[in-house]
Design a protein around this motif. Structure first.
Motif, PDB file in Angstrom:
ATOM      1  N   LYS A  67       0.830  -1.209   0.000  1.00 26.54           N
ATOM      2  CA  LYS A  67       0.000   0.000   0.000  1.00 26.54           C
ATOM      3  C   LYS A  67       0.861   1.253   0.000  1.00 26.54           C
ATOM      4  N   LEU A  68       1.899   1.265   0.828  1.00 27.80           N
ATOM      5  CA  LEU A  68       2.781   2.419   0.893  1.00 27.80           C
ATOM      6  C   LEU A  68       3.465   2.642  -0.448  1.00 27.80           C
ATOM      7  N   TRP A  69       3.942   1.583  -1.073  1.00 26.90           N
ATOM      8  CA  TRP A  69       4.592   1.688  -2.368  1.00 26.90           C
ATOM      9  C   TRP A  69       3.620   2.259  -3.405  1.00 26.90           C
ATOM     10  N   GLN A  70       2.375   1.764  -3.407  1.00 29.82           N
ATOM     11  CA  GLN A  70       1.378   2.263  -4.354  1.00 29.82           C
ATOM     12  C   GLN A  70       1.087   3.747  -4.115  1.00 29.82           C
ATOM     13  N   GLU A  72       3.119   5.950  -2.811  1.00 29.90           N
ATOM     14  CA  GLU A  72       4.286   6.710  -3.229  1.00 29.90           C
ATOM     15  C   GLU A  72       4.368   6.814  -4.750  1.00 29.90           C
ATOM     16  N   GLN A  73       3.959   5.774  -5.451  1.00 30.49           N
ATOM     17  CA  GLN A  73       3.951   5.830  -6.898  1.00 30.49           C
ATOM     18  C   GLN A  73       2.929   6.838  -7.412  1.00 30.49           C
ATOM     19  N   GLY A  74       1.833   6.968  -6.699  1.00 33.33           N
ATOM     20  CA  GLY A  74       0.787   7.917  -7.077  1.00 33.33           C
ATOM     21  C   GLY A  74       1.187   9.358  -6.890  1.00 33.33           C
ATOM     22  N   ARG A  75       2.166   9.600  -6.040  1.00 39.15           N
ATOM     23  CA  ARG A  75       2.642  10.965  -5.782  1.00 39.15           C
ATOM     24  C   ARG A  75       3.529  11.486  -6.898  1.00 39.15           C
ATOM     25  N   GLN A  76       4.071  10.592  -7.700  1.00 38.94           N
ATOM     26  CA  GLN A  76       5.031  11.019  -8.729  1.00 38.94           C
ATOM     27  C   GLN A  76       4.333  11.383 -10.002  1.00 38.94           C
TER      28      GLN A  76
END
Length: 76
Positions: A67-70, A72-76
Protein backbone atom coordinates in the motif's frame (compact mmCIF):
# COMPACT_ATOMS: atom_id res chain seq x y z
CA UNK A 1 6.82 1.24 18.41
CA UNK A 2 10.48 0.27 18.08
CA UNK A 3 10.40 0.32 14.31
CA UNK A 4 8.96 3.78 13.74
CA UNK A 5 6.02 5.03 11.77
CA UNK A 6 4.42 4.05 8.53
CA UNK A 7 7.23 4.61 6.06
CA UNK A 8 8.06 8.01 7.48
CA UNK A 9 11.66 9.04 7.90
CA UNK A 10 12.36 8.81 11.61
CA UNK A 11 15.49 8.65 13.64
CA UNK A 12 15.53 5.06 14.84
CA UNK A 13 18.14 2.38 15.31
CA UNK A 14 15.61 -0.17 14.06
CA UNK A 15 14.53 -0.74 10.46
CA UNK A 16 11.27 0.64 9.11
CA UNK A 17 9.11 -2.47 8.74
CA UNK A 18 7.27 -0.83 5.84
CA UNK A 19 10.49 -0.92 3.82
CA UNK A 20 11.81 -4.42 4.41
CA UNK A 21 14.02 -5.78 1.64
CA UNK A 22 13.23 -9.15 0.04
CA UNK A 23 16.12 -10.77 1.93
CA UNK A 24 14.53 -9.85 5.25
CA UNK A 25 11.12 -11.15 4.16
CA UNK A 26 12.81 -14.45 3.30
CA UNK A 27 14.09 -14.91 6.88
CA UNK A 28 11.25 -13.20 8.74
CA UNK A 29 10.29 -16.30 10.77
CA UNK A 30 13.87 -16.97 11.82
CA UNK A 31 14.20 -13.36 12.98
CA UNK A 32 10.94 -13.18 14.94
CA UNK A 33 10.78 -16.73 16.26
CA UNK A 34 14.34 -17.95 15.98
CA UNK A 35 16.18 -14.93 17.32
CA UNK A 36 18.37 -14.61 14.22
CA UNK A 37 19.05 -10.93 15.04
CA UNK A 38 19.20 -11.24 18.83
CA UNK A 39 22.77 -9.93 18.84
CA UNK A 40 21.45 -6.78 17.13
CA UNK A 41 18.68 -6.23 19.67
CA UNK A 42 15.80 -8.16 18.08
CA UNK A 43 15.05 -10.89 20.59
CA UNK A 44 13.06 -14.00 19.75
CA UNK A 45 9.33 -13.78 20.37
CA UNK A 46 8.87 -17.56 20.34
CA UNK A 47 7.65 -17.46 23.93
CA UNK A 48 4.85 -15.03 22.99
CA UNK A 49 3.91 -15.74 19.39
CA UNK A 50 2.93 -18.85 17.48
CA UNK A 51 4.08 -19.52 13.92
CA UNK A 52 0.53 -18.60 12.82
CA UNK A 53 0.80 -15.27 14.67
CA UNK A 54 4.09 -14.52 12.93
CA UNK A 55 2.62 -15.46 9.54
CA UNK A 56 -0.29 -13.06 10.16
CA UNK A 57 2.07 -10.25 11.20
CA UNK A 58 4.24 -10.84 8.16
CA UNK A 59 1.22 -10.88 5.83
CA UNK A 60 0.06 -7.59 7.37
CA UNK A 61 3.48 -6.02 6.82
CA UNK A 62 3.56 -7.21 3.20
CA UNK A 63 0.10 -5.66 2.60
CA UNK A 64 1.12 -2.39 4.26
CA UNK A 65 4.41 -2.26 2.36
CA UNK A 66 2.53 -2.74 -0.91
CA UNK A 67 0.00 0.00 0.00
CA UNK A 68 2.78 2.42 0.89
CA UNK A 69 4.59 1.69 -2.37
CA UNK A 70 1.38 2.26 -4.35
CA UNK A 71 0.74 5.55 -2.55
CA UNK A 72 4.29 6.71 -3.23
CA UNK A 73 3.95 5.83 -6.90
CA UNK A 74 0.79 7.92 -7.08
CA UNK A 75 2.64 10.97 -5.78
CA UNK A 76 5.03 11.02 -8.73
Amino acid sequence: MCHGGRGEAQLSAYPDLHRLPAATHAVFDSIVLGGKLAASGMASFADLLTPADVAAIHAYLVREQRKLWQEEQGRQ
